[in-house]
Design an enzyme around this catalytic site. Structure first.
Site, short mmCIF file in Angstrom:
data_model
loop_
_atom_site.label_atom_id
_atom_site.label_comp_id
_atom_site.label_asym_id
_atom_site.label_seq_id
_atom_site.Cartn_x
_atom_site.Cartn_y
_atom_site.Cartn_z
N GLU A 10 0.79 -1.33 0.02
CA GLU A 10 0.14 0.11 0.04
C GLU A 10 0.84 1.27 0.08
O GLU A 10 0.54 2.20 -0.55
CB GLU A 10 -0.90 0.07 1.17
CG GLU A 10 -2.36 0.57 0.97
CD GLU A 10 -2.19 2.10 1.43
OE1 GLU A 10 -2.82 2.91 0.99
OE2 GLU A 10 -1.43 2.22 2.47
N HIS A 307 -4.37 -2.29 2.60
CA HIS A 307 -4.02 -2.04 3.79
C HIS A 307 -3.72 -3.13 4.76
O HIS A 307 -3.04 -3.40 5.34
CB HIS A 307 -4.94 -0.90 4.67
CG HIS A 307 -4.59 0.64 4.33
ND1 HIS A 307 -5.38 1.39 3.44
CD2 HIS A 307 -3.79 1.52 4.74
CE1 HIS A 307 -5.20 2.46 3.47
NE2 HIS A 307 -4.01 2.62 4.27
#
Ligand code: AMP
Length: 339
Positions: A10, A307
């Site tokens: 991410e 995430h």
């Protein structure tokens, strides 16, 4: 020295925050390079610098590279010092993300802490205050630590100036929590928060929730907070089941219609309600760290966000923990942590 690649997966601030917390807990020093390389303005912004300085302060750490814009830093942790602190970001940067950095070490400390955080309290791309207080912290309490949080003043982009106060009661040992059923539905409500903006905006937002989710007017509420330094608007949809509360948020922005703000929250709430997930996308990435510290736990969730997968990678750099992701069926996954 553990080497962390800040551009992995991410490529955002969470890699840094998880590393800071786990470095303090495990006593392992680390060096991170390419900090937030996946973002438009890479390196440390004020919010990240505040998180680094807060971690260094509560953990007597030695840090090199802690300056605005820095894309690399080295962090050598010392002993964790619970107590009273105040951390001011100085911009509208997210207070809840600075808390996310220091909470794991302080919830395992030898005595309680009381902390005031100043900055933004309802920021896009960060946990808003209501998500923190109603969804995340009650699950942390099931794991063990009792954390209470108070909203003193809302803070929005660009002025910031919000304040939250947090009291952290550590737990001597952490419990394994299994989030595998929601339990019965207890409450479903929608809130439109307006600060220094007309009520009409909130009314248009609540109308969208009413039409799209078919909820009664009695479940829809306007909240005013005119103590904020600058205007702000947030739509929250809260869904409480016996075993979990979820909070889905739409963030108002200049130039975005009220209807579109409400739609953001409705879409997330619908995806959750139409699934058998126990926790949604954001709880899924934020539960990983407390569950890893508890030595295990599990939950059923929607497809993992970047995430979540990135946070799994960061946690495994510091801890010897098995994190298994198994697909139950289309768009439904079980995450199991075992040490
Ligand atoms: P990063 O983008 O790496 O700084 O991490 C952002 C963090 O904020 C992640 O833990 C996200 O799950 C969390 N987050 C972003 N948006 C929301 C939201 N609407 N509700 C709750 N948490 C959020």
């Amino acid at each position: 020295m553990i080497n962390i690649d800040g551009s992995a997966g991410e490529g955002g601030g969470q890699i840094l925050r998880t590393s800071l917390g786990l470095s303090l807990i495990t006593g392992k020093p680390f060096r991170i390079e390419k900090i937030r390389a996946g973002r438009k303005s890479p390196g440390l912004l004020r919010q990240h610098l505040t998180a680094v300085n807060a971690a260094a302060k509560i953990g007597n750490a030695e840090v090199t590279g802690a300056s605005i814009g820095s894309q690399a830093l080295t962090f050598k942790p010392g002993n964790i010092n619970p107590g009273e602190y105040k951390f001011s970001i100085g911009t509208a940067g997210s207070t809840t993300l600075v808390l996310q950095t220091v909470l794991p070490p302080l919830m395992l400390a030898s005595s309680p802490s009381s902390i005031s955080f100043e900055g933004g309290t309802h920021n896009p791309f960060a946990p808003p205050f209501d998500f923190l207080s109603k969804a995340f912290l009650p699950l942390v309490a099931k794991i063990g630590p009792q954390v209470t949080v108070e909203l003193i003043r809302s803070g929005f982009y660009p002025a910031g100036g919000g304040e939250i106060r947090v009291r952290i009661e550590p737990a001597k040992s952490l419990n394994r929590v299994e989030l595998v059923s929601r339990g019965k539905i207890k409450r479903a409500e929608g809130y439109a928060l307006v600060a220094k903006l007309p009520d009409k905006i909130a009314e248009r937002e609540l109308a969208i929730i009413k039409n799209r989710l078919g909820w009664e007017s009695s479940a829809l509420h306007i909240r005013r907070d005119d103590t904020a330094l600058s205007p702000g608007n947030v739509v929250s949809i809260e869904i409480e089941h016996e075993n979990v509360v979820e909070v889905f948020t739409g963030f108002g922005e200049k130039g975005i219609r009220a209807e579109a703000v409400a739609e953001q929250a409705v879409k997330e709430a619908e995806a959750y309600l139409n699934s058998d997930a126990i926790v949604g996308e954001h709880l899924a990435d934020q539960l990983l760290l407390p569950m890893a510290l508890a030595g295990g736990g599990s939950y059923i969730t929607l497809p993992l966000s970047l995430h979540s997968t990135t946070n799994i990678g960061t946690i495994k750099k510091f801890m010897d923990i098995d994190i298994e992701v198994s697909q139950i069926r289309d768009k439904l996954f079980k995450i199991s942590l075992n040490s």
